[in-house]
Design a protein around this motif. Structure first.
Motif, PDB file in Angstrom:
ATOM      1  N   THR A 235       0.843  -1.200   0.000  1.00 53.73           N
ATOM      2  CA  THR A 235       0.000   0.000   0.000  1.00 53.73           C
ATOM      3  C   THR A 235       0.878   1.250   0.000  1.00 53.73           C
ATOM      4  OG1 THR A 235      -1.618  -1.214   1.296  1.00 53.73           O
ATOM      5  CG2 THR A 235      -1.850   1.187   1.233  1.00 53.73           C
TER       6      THR A 235
ATOM      7  N   ASP B 104      -4.297  -4.279  -4.205  1.00 55.72           N
ATOM      8  CA  ASP B 104      -5.383  -5.102  -3.651  1.00 55.72           C
ATOM      9  C   ASP B 104      -4.828  -6.134  -2.662  1.00 55.72           C
ATOM     10  OD1 ASP B 104      -4.320  -7.171  -5.099  1.00 55.72           O
ATOM     11  OD2 ASP B 104      -5.900  -7.199  -6.623  1.00 55.72           O
ATOM     12  N   LEU B 105      -5.709  -6.845  -2.033  1.00 56.51           N
ATOM     13  CA  LEU B 105      -5.306  -7.739  -0.943  1.00 56.51           C
ATOM     14  C   LEU B 105      -4.245  -8.746  -1.387  1.00 56.51           C
ATOM     15  CD1 LEU B 105      -5.691  -8.503   1.984  1.00 56.51           C
ATOM     16  CD2 LEU B 105      -7.549 -10.019   1.308  1.00 56.51           C
TER      17      LEU B 105
ATOM     18  N   TYR C  28      -7.176   1.026  -0.366  1.00 55.18           N
ATOM     19  CA  TYR C  28      -7.667   0.367  -1.576  1.00 55.18           C
ATOM     20  C   TYR C  28      -9.076   0.866  -1.920  1.00 55.18           C
ATOM     21  CZ  TYR C  28      -9.583  -3.344  -4.538  1.00 55.18           C
ATOM     22  OH  TYR C  28     -10.187  -4.032  -5.547  1.00 55.18           O
TER      23      TYR C  28
ATOM     24  N   MET D 262      -6.615  -1.906   3.223  1.00 56.20           N
ATOM     25  CA  MET D 262      -7.915  -2.036   2.573  1.00 56.20           C
ATOM     26  C   MET D 262      -8.666  -0.707   2.521  1.00 56.20           C
ATOM     27  SD  MET D 262      -8.225  -5.019   1.307  1.00 56.20           S
ATOM     28  CE  MET D 262      -6.571  -4.596   0.830  1.00 56.20           C
TER      29      MET D 262
END
Ligand SMILES: Nc1ncnc2c1ncn2[C@@H]1O[C@H](COP(=O)(O)OP(=O)(O)OP(=O)(O)O)[C@@H](O)[C@H]1O
Ligand SMILES: [Mg+2]
Lengths: 258, 325
Positions: B60, B236-237, B122, B119
């Motif tokens: 991230t 993304d994850l 995101y 997240m």
């Protein structure tokens, strides 16, 4: 028989002053209304049976535990609300009942960290150079606690006795005004105990020392005064001779949890 | 010691000459990505290996640097160097904020908080169009150009990534012996003890996290130049977890491991996909095997092999050792 009341505060700068300090764990009162005052340079022993609250009292003094009630003064400053690292920077140092060292760092690095901990720029991104005064100090400390030969060994590889020596070196590294020692002789051989006593007797006279000790030989040799804790309460305070003669203390030790 | 140095010199020589004898595909598509993923994973090695903080937010942070660069250069039309400064600043500041939120917890809770923060970013990137460009992201991002050459030309970019990879690696290794690095290792083992030596443990954790954000940001810039675009998919994850997988495969405790893990990861994702659709399964199994059989990762295995090899070599060479080998 020495009354505890006699040592109520005369707020002139005592090295350490506890005023009505208590600490509860749920329903258990581990430390109960303790009043204690140490003169600068005084050597004081705390004795008491297992579970008396001695270690808890230390944790409250260093700030690792908050007291439930009471005030803690360090050379006149109220430190009751300060976190541990700030109290340490004021000139407090401690050792632990089971030695706490950094096992995966070398003896030299353990000592070095202890020296830097009370200096500004303790998070410097510059590696120490051989000629830095701290490096010299590391060797001096290692010499003083008898670990000169083990400077580059990992702390985790030291024997129990050597870890105690290292911890003492770490505590002395900050040149503390008040030194708290939690059972420094526990688990040491008779020879090591003797070395320890010699080292403690040779400490700078202006350093105030509070030590918890089960070993009366060590405690009574090093300390001028003794405070007895039982079930969280101070039950007696006096010179080693007075304490040895004290009938309440004898009862606690003979009829107590021992 | 001498032999280890010899090995390092040989490795360095091979890496430096790689574009001269390696195939264009390996230089451009395998080693180059391995280097910048390695840098992002290195930011995790620093946190986890020294500081015991396993973060899932490193991708991230890298992505935020990419977004920062893209926003400044594309959306606002600023020159590349402003984009670089902005990208690094965004990653570092975000890490500071993440750190302030996450450092009071440790272990699995720390991991959960960092993944939650990842997240949040995101979701934000997906929904915000004005800055992040929604789910399309920012397209047409160009790497800086120097003397008429784009920095992402294959050979130039390989050397750029190698130089930065070596520098960051050297920096992380150097850090181990500094007061900052020593205290970080100490708080990994016993934060309470460190605090009773005068260190502000929470502050130190935040500082380490911030530094790791800066490192991840460097990797993120290289990544976004390579891709020429950035979108929420990049952060993304799955991508967040990939960085952890890379670091664990290589060996969390070793700075080298970040690059070794990244190389293996890029190789597996490139080649497994031509044999099987399920390369995620292959990665997963590799990961599991490492965790089960060598918690020290590939670095641990390599280290053991190397000492074994050295011992056999020494035994062989013993009679002639005085010849000055
Ligand atoms: N963190 C804690 N949580 C709950 N109870 C605690 C905690 N720490 C200590 N206690 C309890 O407080 C009481 C005093 O413990 P403490 O460790 O202070 O005794 P001590 O005098 O140091 O004993 P010893 O001689 O065995 O070291 C004990 O009953 C102990 O179980
Ligand atoms: Mg105790």
């Amino acid at each position: 028989m020495v009354a505890v009341e006699a040592h109520r505060p005369q707020t002139a700068a005592h090295a350490l002053e506890l005023q009505g300090v208590s600490r509860r764990f749920g329903g258990l009162v581990a430390v109960r209304d303790v009043w204690l005052a140490l003169e600068p340079g005084e050597r004081r022993a705390i004795i008491g049976p297992n579970g008396a609250g001695k270690t808890t009292l230390f944790n409250v003094i260093t700030g690792e535990l908050r007291p439930t009630t009471g005030t803690i003064r360090f050379f006149g400053h109220d430190v009751t609300r300060l976190p541990p690292h700030q109290r340490i920077r004021l000139g407090l140092a401690r050792t632990y009942q089971t030695p706490l060292v950094f096992p995966r760092l070398s003896v030299a690095d353990n000592l070095y960290l202890a020296i830097r901990g009370v200096q500004p720029w303790r998070l410097s991104l510059r590696r120490p150079r051989a000629e830095d005064p701290e490096r010299v100090e590391v060797e001096r400390l290692a010499e003083r606690v008898g670990l000169r030969h083990a400077l580059h060994a990992l702390a985790g590889a030291l024997s129990h006795g050597e870890q105690r020596q290292l911890e003492l070196g770490m505590a002395l590294a900050s040149r503390p005004k008040l030194l708290l020692l939690d059972e420094p002789a526990a688990g040491l051989s008779p020879g090591e105990r003797e070395q320890l006593t010699t080292l403690l007797l040779a400490l700078e006279p202006e350093m105030t020392v509070l030590l918890i000790e089960h070993d009366m030989d060590v405690a009574f040799q090093v300390a001028q005064r003794v405070t007895v804790l039982h079930e969280g309460r101070v039950i007696a305070e006096g010179t080693p001779d007075e304490i040895a003669m004290n009938s309440t203390v004898q009862q606690v030790y003979l009829g107590g949890t021992q | 010691m001498r032999k280890t140095r010899l090995l390092a010199a040989l490795l360095l020589f091979l890496l430096l000459t790689f574009p001269l004898w390696g195939s264009a595909y390996f230089v451009g598509r395998i080693f180059t990505p391995a280097l910048f993923f390695g840098i992002i994973a290195l930011s995790l090695s620093l946190l986890a290996g020294y500081g015991g903080m396993v973060s899932l937010a490193q991708m991230t942070l890298a992505g935020l640097a990419g977004y920062g660069y893209g926003y400044l250069t594309i959306t606002l039309g600023q020159p590349w160097w402003i984009g670089i400064l902005a990208g690094l600043a965004v990653a570092t500041l975000a890490a500071l904020v993440f750190g302030l939120i996450a450092v009071r917890s440790t272990g699995i809770y720390f991991l959960m908080i960092t993944v939650a923060l990842g997240m949040v970013v995101y979701a934000l990137a997906n929904q915000n169009r004005s800055i992040f460009g929604g789910h399309t992201g920012i397209l047409g991002i160009r790497a800086p150009e120097l003397f008429g050459h784009s920095l992402v030309e294959r050979t130039i970019f390989y050397y750029l990534c190698l130089a930065i990879g070596l520098t960051t690696y050297g920096f992380v290794r150097y850090l181990a012996g500094t007061p900052f690095g020593l205290a970080l290792q100490a708080l990994r083992d016993d934060p309470r003890r460190l605090s009773t030596l005068g260190y502000n443990v929470a502050l130190h954790r935040v500082a380490a996290f911030t530094l790791s954000g800066f490192l991840a940001g460097i990797g993120g810039l290289l990544l976004v130049w390579y891709n020429g675009a950035i979108s929420p998919t990049t952060i993304d994850l799955t991508r967040l977890i990939n960085i952890l997988v890379i670091a664990v495969i290589g060996g969390l405790a070793y700075a080298e491991g970040a690059f070794l893990g990244a190389l293996v990861f890029v190789l597996v994702t490139n080649f497994a996909s031509s044999f099987t659709q399920r390369f995620n399964t292959v990665i997963g199994l590799t990961f599991l095997a490492i965790v089960l059989f060598s918690p020290e990762g590939l670095s641990g295995i390599a280290l053991r092999l190397w000492s074994l090899l050295r011992r056999t070599l020494l035994a062989r060479l013993a009679p002639s050792r005085h010849t000055g080998l």
